[in-house]
Scaffold this motif. Structure first.
Motif, PDB file in Angstrom:
ATOM      1  N   PHE A 127      -1.359   8.610 -26.343  1.00  0.00           N
ATOM      2  CA  PHE A 127      -1.828   7.223 -26.379  1.00  0.00           C
ATOM      3  C   PHE A 127      -2.926   6.997 -25.343  1.00  0.00           C
ATOM      4  CE2 PHE A 127      -1.446   2.764 -24.981  1.00  0.00           C
ATOM      5  CZ  PHE A 127      -1.747   2.134 -26.184  1.00  0.00           C
ATOM      6  N   VAL A 128      -2.701   7.517 -24.142  1.00  0.00           N
ATOM      7  CA  VAL A 128      -3.698   7.376 -23.081  1.00  0.00           C
ATOM      8  C   VAL A 128      -4.984   8.095 -23.480  1.00  0.00           C
ATOM      9  CG1 VAL A 128      -4.253   8.065 -20.704  1.00  0.00           C
ATOM     10  CG2 VAL A 128      -2.049   7.006 -21.216  1.00  0.00           C
ATOM     11  N   GLN A 129      -4.857   9.300 -24.026  1.00  0.00           N
ATOM     12  CA  GLN A 129      -6.042  10.063 -24.439  1.00  0.00           C
ATOM     13  C   GLN A 129      -6.799   9.344 -25.548  1.00  0.00           C
ATOM     14  OE1 GLN A 129      -7.231  12.908 -22.935  1.00  0.00           O
ATOM     15  NE2 GLN A 129      -9.002  12.484 -24.201  1.00  0.00           N
ATOM     16  N   MET A 130      -6.073   8.762 -26.490  1.00  0.00           N
ATOM     17  CA  MET A 130      -6.710   8.023 -27.568  1.00  0.00           C
ATOM     18  C   MET A 130      -7.492   6.828 -27.010  1.00  0.00           C
ATOM     19  SD  MET A 130      -5.039   6.009 -30.791  1.00  0.00           S
ATOM     20  CE  MET A 130      -4.460   4.695 -29.728  1.00  0.00           C
ATOM     21  N   ASN A 131      -6.891   6.124 -26.064  1.00  0.00           N
ATOM     22  CA  ASN A 131      -7.574   4.980 -25.452  1.00  0.00           C
ATOM     23  C   ASN A 131      -8.810   5.413 -24.678  1.00  0.00           C
ATOM     24  OD1 ASN A 131      -5.967   2.935 -26.454  1.00  0.00           O
ATOM     25  ND2 ASN A 131      -4.511   3.076 -24.778  1.00  0.00           N
ATOM     26  N   LEU A 132      -8.704   6.537 -23.984  1.00  0.00           N
ATOM     27  CA  LEU A 132      -9.875   7.049 -23.259  1.00  0.00           C
ATOM     28  C   LEU A 132     -10.979   7.444 -24.231  1.00  0.00           C
ATOM     29  CD1 LEU A 132      -8.232   9.219 -20.457  1.00  0.00           C
ATOM     30  CD2 LEU A 132      -9.486   7.074 -20.184  1.00  0.00           C
ATOM     31  N   ASP A 133     -10.602   8.051 -25.339  1.00  0.00           N
ATOM     32  CA  ASP A 133     -11.591   8.427 -26.349  1.00  0.00           C
ATOM     33  C   ASP A 133     -12.279   7.198 -26.929  1.00  0.00           C
ATOM     34  OD1 ASP A 133     -11.014  11.073 -25.952  1.00  0.00           O
ATOM     35  OD2 ASP A 133      -9.748  11.285 -27.742  1.00  0.00           O
ATOM     36  N   LEU A 134     -11.533   6.128 -27.110  1.00  0.00           N
ATOM     37  CA  LEU A 134     -12.122   4.900 -27.646  1.00  0.00           C
ATOM     38  C   LEU A 134     -13.072   4.250 -26.646  1.00  0.00           C
ATOM     39  CD1 LEU A 134      -9.050   3.269 -29.422  1.00  0.00           C
ATOM     40  CD2 LEU A 134     -11.062   4.278 -30.509  1.00  0.00           C
ATOM     41  N   LEU A 135     -12.755   4.378 -25.379  1.00  0.00           N
ATOM     42  CA  LEU A 135     -13.572   3.741 -24.352  1.00  0.00           C
ATOM     43  C   LEU A 135     -14.800   4.554 -23.972  1.00  0.00           C
ATOM     44  CD1 LEU A 135     -10.786   2.400 -21.978  1.00  0.00           C
ATOM     45  CD2 LEU A 135     -12.217   1.085 -23.548  1.00  0.00           C
ATOM     46  N   SER A 136     -14.729   5.850 -24.086  1.00  0.00           N
ATOM     47  CA  SER A 136     -15.871   6.671 -23.678  1.00  0.00           C
ATOM     48  C   SER A 136     -16.859   6.773 -24.827  1.00  0.00           C
ATOM     49  CB  SER A 136     -15.408   8.054 -23.240  1.00  0.00           C
ATOM     50  OG  SER A 136     -14.825   8.734 -24.326  1.00  0.00           O
ATOM     51  N   PRO A 137     -18.142   6.601 -24.537  1.00  0.00           N
ATOM     52  CA  PRO A 137     -19.152   6.618 -25.602  1.00  0.00           C
ATOM     53  C   PRO A 137     -19.406   8.037 -26.099  1.00  0.00           C
ATOM     54  CG  PRO A 137     -20.199   6.366 -23.478  1.00  0.00           C
ATOM     55  CD  PRO A 137     -18.709   6.322 -23.236  1.00  0.00           C
ATOM     56  N   THR A 138     -19.805   8.124 -27.346  1.00  0.00           N
ATOM     57  CA  THR A 138     -20.192   9.409 -27.910  1.00  0.00           C
ATOM     58  C   THR A 138     -21.696   9.539 -27.835  1.00  0.00           C
ATOM     59  OG1 THR A 138     -20.371   8.477 -30.114  1.00  0.00           O
ATOM     60  CG2 THR A 138     -18.229   9.402 -29.500  1.00  0.00           C
ATOM     61  N   ILE A 139     -22.231  10.699 -28.152  1.00  0.00           N
ATOM     62  CA  ILE A 139     -23.669  10.942 -28.093  1.00  0.00           C
ATOM     63  C   ILE A 139     -24.418   9.996 -29.028  1.00  0.00           C
ATOM     64  CG2 ILE A 139     -25.495  12.633 -28.569  1.00  0.00           C
ATOM     65  CD1 ILE A 139     -23.922  13.237 -26.048  1.00  0.00           C
ATOM     66  N   GLU A 140     -23.900   9.776 -30.232  1.00  0.00           N
ATOM     67  CA  GLU A 140     -24.568   8.898 -31.179  1.00  0.00           C
ATOM     68  C   GLU A 140     -24.643   7.468 -30.652  1.00  0.00           C
ATOM     69  OE1 GLU A 140     -21.785  10.752 -32.456  1.00  0.00           O
ATOM     70  OE2 GLU A 140     -23.108  12.395 -32.951  1.00  0.00           O
ATOM     71  N   GLN A 141     -23.606   7.045 -29.943  1.00  0.00           N
ATOM     72  CA  GLN A 141     -23.589   5.676 -29.439  1.00  0.00           C
ATOM     73  C   GLN A 141     -24.545   5.495 -28.265  1.00  0.00           C
ATOM     74  OE1 GLN A 141     -19.440   5.336 -28.600  1.00  0.00           O
ATOM     75  NE2 GLN A 141     -18.960   4.394 -30.580  1.00  0.00           N
ATOM     76  N   VAL A 142     -24.851   6.560 -27.566  1.00  0.00           N
ATOM     77  CA  VAL A 142     -25.724   6.475 -26.404  1.00  0.00           C
ATOM     78  C   VAL A 142     -27.176   6.280 -26.841  1.00  0.00           C
ATOM     79  CG1 VAL A 142     -26.620   7.756 -24.413  1.00  0.00           C
ATOM     80  CG2 VAL A 142     -24.188   7.790 -24.937  1.00  0.00           C
ATOM     81  N   ASN A 143     -27.589   6.898 -27.959  1.00  0.00           N
ATOM     82  CA  ASN A 143     -28.960   6.753 -28.466  1.00  0.00           C
ATOM     83  C   ASN A 143     -29.182   5.327 -28.942  1.00  0.00           C
ATOM     84  OD1 ASN A 143     -29.412   9.425 -27.992  1.00  0.00           O
ATOM     85  ND2 ASN A 143     -28.887  10.060 -30.071  1.00  0.00           N
ATOM     86  N   TYR A 144     -30.372   4.813 -28.617  1.00  0.00           N
ATOM     87  CA  TYR A 144     -30.695   3.460 -29.012  1.00  0.00           C
ATOM     88  C   TYR A 144     -31.339   3.458 -30.387  1.00  0.00           C
ATOM     89  CZ  TYR A 144     -29.802   2.281 -24.196  1.00  0.00           C
ATOM     90  OH  TYR A 144     -29.220   2.103 -22.989  1.00  0.00           O
TER      91      TYR A 144
END
Length: 164
Positions: A127-144
């Protein structure tokens, strides 16, 4: 020779394992509540119990060795079933049988409870890992910008209709 030392060690082992089982049940409740500090305190108490169990187990093995030496039992014969055959006193035989059965039952209960605690802990970590994954951005999300697929026919269309 009497088996009093063996019986005494078994009685104390049963008591300690019963106490460990109670601690394990409490740990389950604390895991369900998410009380990390409470779990840490239980773990410290469990460590003390485990040290006492190890000490008692050594005492029990020493008592069994001394008793088996008197009856010239080999290492393979130093089991409860063989000792029960050699004990002449019916009261001691019955007590040894009851204590060894009770200890085996406590161990099975404790093993099942600890398996549940292990599963609860793994689920909490997932559960904690899933929440961390949801909160941390992915490479696609970082690109504008609005990136479109190159295979998409809509992305190849021009703004102007050249056929007009």
């Amino acid at each position: 020779m009497s088996i009093e030392r063996i019986l005494s060690a078994l009685e104390r082992l049963v008591q300690l394992h019963d106490s460990l089982l109670q601690l394990s049940l409490t740990k389950t409740d604390l895991l369900k509540k998410g009380d990390i500090e409470g779990v840490q305190n239980i773990l410290k108490t469990e460590q003390k119990h485990i040290q006492a169990v190890n000490k008692l187990e050594k005492e029990r093995l020493t008592a069994v060795d001394k008793w088996a030496e008197q009856y010239q039992l080999s290492d393979d014969e130093k089991v409860v079933t063989e000792i029960l055959k050699k004990v002449s006193d019916d009261g001691e035989r019955k007590q040894l049988e009851e204590l060894s059965t009770e200890l085996a039952e406590k161990l099975m209960e404790l093993k099942a409870q600890e398996a549940l605690n292990h599963e609860l802990t793994n689920q909490s970590l997932q559960f904690v890992q899933m929440n961390l994954d949801l909160l941390s951005p992915t490479i696609e999300q970082v690109n504008y910008g609005n990136a479109k697929s190159q295979n998409d026919p809509q992305s190849k269309r021009s703004v102007f209709d050249s056929k007009a």
